[in-house]
Design a protein around this motif. Sequence first.
Motif, PDB file in Angstrom:
ATOM      1  N   LEU A   1     -68.333 -45.366 -11.309  1.00 22.09           N
ATOM      2  CA  LEU A   1     -68.098 -43.922 -11.206  1.00 22.09           C
ATOM      3  C   LEU A   1     -69.096 -43.203 -12.111  1.00 22.09           C
ATOM      4  O   LEU A   1     -69.505 -43.740 -13.147  1.00 22.09           O
ATOM      5  CB  LEU A   1     -66.681 -43.580 -11.641  1.00 22.09           C
ATOM      6  CG  LEU A   1     -65.566 -44.081 -10.731  1.00 22.09           C
ATOM      7  CD1 LEU A   1     -64.212 -43.786 -11.369  1.00 22.09           C
ATOM      8  CD2 LEU A   1     -65.666 -43.451  -9.361  1.00 22.09           C
ATOM      9  N   PRO A   2     -69.520 -42.012 -11.748  1.00 26.96           N
ATOM     10  CA  PRO A   2     -70.435 -41.259 -12.609  1.00 26.96           C
ATOM     11  C   PRO A   2     -69.845 -41.052 -13.998  1.00 26.96           C
ATOM     12  O   PRO A   2     -68.653 -40.799 -14.147  1.00 26.96           O
ATOM     13  CB  PRO A   2     -70.595 -39.921 -11.890  1.00 26.96           C
ATOM     14  CG  PRO A   2     -70.293 -40.225 -10.464  1.00 26.96           C
ATOM     15  CD  PRO A   2     -69.237 -41.287 -10.504  1.00 26.96           C
ATOM     16  N   THR A   3     -70.677 -41.159 -15.013  1.00 22.29           N
ATOM     17  CA  THR A   3     -70.253 -40.994 -16.399  1.00 22.29           C
ATOM     18  C   THR A   3     -69.562 -39.657 -16.622  1.00 22.29           C
ATOM     19  O   THR A   3     -68.557 -39.573 -17.329  1.00 22.29           O
ATOM     20  CB  THR A   3     -71.469 -41.121 -17.343  1.00 22.29           C
ATOM     21  OG1 THR A   3     -72.090 -42.384 -17.115  1.00 22.29           O
ATOM     22  CG2 THR A   3     -71.056 -41.004 -18.791  1.00 22.29           C
ATOM     23  N   GLU A   4     -70.070 -38.624 -15.988  1.00 24.85           N
ATOM     24  CA  GLU A   4     -69.503 -37.285 -16.207  1.00 24.85           C
ATOM     25  C   GLU A   4     -68.053 -37.176 -15.757  1.00 24.85           C
ATOM     26  O   GLU A   4     -67.315 -36.326 -16.240  1.00 24.85           O
ATOM     27  CB  GLU A   4     -70.357 -36.234 -15.503  1.00 24.85           C
ATOM     28  CG  GLU A   4     -70.462 -36.438 -14.017  1.00 24.85           C
ATOM     29  CD  GLU A   4     -71.609 -35.665 -13.388  1.00 24.85           C
ATOM     30  OE1 GLU A   4     -71.551 -35.492 -12.158  1.00 24.85           O
ATOM     31  OE2 GLU A   4     -72.522 -35.246 -14.091  1.00 24.85           O
ATOM     32  N   PHE A   5     -67.602 -38.047 -14.859  1.00 26.65           N
ATOM     33  CA  PHE A   5     -66.218 -38.004 -14.393  1.00 26.65           C
ATOM     34  C   PHE A   5     -65.229 -38.266 -15.530  1.00 26.65           C
ATOM     35  O   PHE A   5     -64.088 -37.832 -15.471  1.00 26.65           O
ATOM     36  CB  PHE A   5     -65.976 -39.024 -13.283  1.00 26.65           C
ATOM     37  CG  PHE A   5     -66.517 -38.631 -11.936  1.00 26.65           C
ATOM     38  CD1 PHE A   5     -67.428 -37.601 -11.780  1.00 26.65           C
ATOM     39  CD2 PHE A   5     -66.109 -39.306 -10.804  1.00 26.65           C
ATOM     40  CE1 PHE A   5     -67.927 -37.263 -10.534  1.00 26.65           C
ATOM     41  CE2 PHE A   5     -66.594 -38.971  -9.550  1.00 26.65           C
ATOM     42  CZ  PHE A   5     -67.511 -37.946  -9.420  1.00 26.65           C
ATOM     43  N   SER A   6     -65.652 -39.013 -16.544  1.00 28.99           N
ATOM     44  CA  SER A   6     -64.743 -39.376 -17.633  1.00 28.99           C
ATOM     45  C   SER A   6     -64.753 -38.373 -18.785  1.00 28.99           C
ATOM     46  O   SER A   6     -64.021 -38.561 -19.760  1.00 28.99           O
ATOM     47  CB  SER A   6     -65.100 -40.770 -18.153  1.00 28.99           C
ATOM     48  OG  SER A   6     -66.397 -40.765 -18.700  1.00 28.99           O
ATOM     49  N   GLN A   7     -65.544 -37.336 -18.692  1.00 26.98           N
ATOM     50  CA  GLN A   7     -65.591 -36.345 -19.776  1.00 26.98           C
ATOM     51  C   GLN A   7     -64.336 -35.477 -19.753  1.00 26.98           C
ATOM     52  O   GLN A   7     -63.843 -35.121 -18.680  1.00 26.98           O
ATOM     53  CB  GLN A   7     -66.840 -35.470 -19.643  1.00 26.98           C
ATOM     54  CG  GLN A   7     -68.122 -36.246 -19.861  1.00 26.98           C
ATOM     55  CD  GLN A   7     -69.349 -35.373 -19.694  1.00 26.98           C
ATOM     56  OE1 GLN A   7     -69.270 -34.201 -19.392  1.00 26.98           O
ATOM     57  NE2 GLN A   7     -70.504 -35.984 -19.884  1.00 26.98           N
ATOM     58  N   PRO A   8     -63.817 -35.143 -20.928  1.00 18.99           N
ATOM     59  CA  PRO A   8     -62.610 -34.311 -21.000  1.00 18.99           C
ATOM     60  C   PRO A   8     -62.805 -32.974 -20.280  1.00 18.99           C
ATOM     61  O   PRO A   8     -63.836 -32.325 -20.427  1.00 18.99           O
ATOM     62  CB  PRO A   8     -62.409 -34.084 -22.496  1.00 18.99           C
ATOM     63  CG  PRO A   8     -63.198 -35.154 -23.168  1.00 18.99           C
ATOM     64  CD  PRO A   8     -64.320 -35.505 -22.253  1.00 18.99           C
TER      65      PRO A   8
END
Length: 94
Positions: A19-26
Amino acid sequence: MEEDWRKLQVGDRVRFVRLPTEFSQPGYFVHKDTLRLYKRLIARRRSTQVAFLDDWQRPVICYRFIGKSGRMEYHSLIIDDDSWVRVKPRKKTT
Protein backbone atom coordinates in the motif's frame (compact mmCIF):
# COMPACT_ATOMS: atom_id res chain seq x y z
CA MET A 1 15.55 1.74 -3.64
CA GLU A 2 12.30 3.25 -4.84
CA GLU A 3 11.78 4.23 -8.45
CA ASP A 4 10.29 7.52 -9.48
CA TRP A 5 6.85 7.17 -11.08
CA ARG A 6 7.68 10.19 -13.28
CA LYS A 7 10.03 7.97 -15.29
CA LEU A 8 7.30 5.49 -16.26
CA GLN A 9 6.26 5.50 -19.90
CA VAL A 10 3.40 3.93 -21.84
CA GLY A 11 4.06 0.21 -22.17
CA ASP A 12 6.18 -0.13 -19.01
CA ARG A 13 5.11 -2.96 -16.73
CA VAL A 14 4.69 -2.56 -12.97
CA ARG A 15 3.60 -4.82 -10.11
CA PHE A 16 1.97 -3.53 -6.95
CA VAL A 17 3.75 -4.83 -3.85
CA ARG A 18 2.48 -2.68 -0.94
CA LEU A 19 0.00 0.00 0.00
CA PRO A 20 1.25 3.55 -0.59
CA THR A 21 3.16 4.95 2.39
CA GLU A 22 0.90 7.99 2.53
CA PHE A 23 -2.10 5.76 3.33
CA SER A 24 -0.69 5.13 6.82
CA GLN A 25 -0.22 8.79 7.73
CA PRO A 26 -2.50 10.10 10.49
CA GLY A 27 -5.58 11.82 9.14
CA TYR A 28 -5.04 10.62 5.55
CA PHE A 29 -8.37 9.56 4.02
CA VAL A 30 -8.53 6.70 1.56
CA HIS A 31 -11.86 5.77 0.01
CA LYS A 32 -12.77 2.15 0.79
CA ASP A 33 -13.05 1.27 -2.91
CA THR A 34 -9.56 2.62 -3.59
CA LEU A 35 -8.15 0.63 -0.69
CA ARG A 36 -9.93 -2.49 -1.92
CA LEU A 37 -8.49 -2.07 -5.41
CA TYR A 38 -4.93 -1.64 -4.14
CA LYS A 39 -5.31 -4.76 -2.01
CA ARG A 40 -6.60 -6.74 -4.99
CA LEU A 41 -3.75 -5.55 -7.20
CA ILE A 42 -1.23 -6.57 -4.54
CA ALA A 43 -2.87 -9.95 -3.93
CA ARG A 44 -2.98 -10.95 -7.58
CA ARG A 45 0.83 -10.65 -7.83
CA ARG A 46 0.84 -10.00 -11.57
CA SER A 47 2.25 -7.11 -13.49
CA THR A 48 0.16 -4.60 -15.36
CA GLN A 49 1.07 -2.26 -18.18
CA VAL A 50 1.00 1.53 -18.17
CA ALA A 51 -1.84 2.32 -20.59
CA PHE A 52 -1.40 6.06 -21.01
CA LEU A 53 -0.18 9.27 -19.43
CA ASP A 54 -2.86 11.66 -18.21
CA ASP A 55 -2.96 15.42 -18.87
CA TRP A 56 -0.42 15.99 -16.07
CA GLN A 57 1.91 13.25 -17.41
CA ARG A 58 1.04 10.81 -14.63
CA PRO A 59 1.08 7.13 -15.66
CA VAL A 60 -2.30 5.38 -15.63
CA ILE A 61 -3.07 1.67 -15.60
CA CYS A 62 -6.37 0.13 -16.66
CA TYR A 63 -7.55 -3.20 -15.33
CA ARG A 64 -10.63 -5.31 -14.77
CA PHE A 65 -11.87 -7.62 -12.05
CA ILE A 66 -14.89 -9.80 -11.56
CA GLY A 67 -16.90 -7.99 -8.87
CA LYS A 68 -18.95 -9.41 -6.03
CA SER A 69 -22.02 -9.45 -8.27
CA GLY A 70 -20.19 -11.64 -10.80
CA ARG A 71 -20.04 -8.83 -13.33
CA MET A 72 -16.84 -7.49 -14.83
CA GLU A 73 -15.65 -4.23 -13.24
CA TYR A 74 -13.40 -1.87 -15.19
CA HIS A 75 -11.06 0.49 -13.36
CA SER A 76 -8.13 2.80 -13.91
CA LEU A 77 -5.55 3.99 -11.42
CA ILE A 78 -3.00 6.79 -11.53
CA ILE A 79 0.44 5.68 -10.37
CA ASP A 80 1.94 8.52 -8.34
CA ASP A 81 3.11 6.79 -5.17
CA ASP A 82 5.58 4.18 -3.86
CA SER A 83 3.36 1.08 -4.00
CA TRP A 84 4.86 -0.52 -7.11
CA VAL A 85 8.03 -1.96 -8.61
CA ARG A 86 9.03 -1.97 -12.26
CA VAL A 87 8.93 -5.38 -13.91
CA LYS A 88 11.86 -5.99 -16.21
CA PRO A 89 11.04 -7.69 -19.49
CA ARG A 90 12.15 -11.29 -19.81
CA LYS A 91 15.05 -12.01 -22.11
CA LYS A 92 13.98 -13.79 -25.26
CA THR A 93 15.56 -17.16 -25.83
CA THR A 94 16.29 -18.39 -29.30
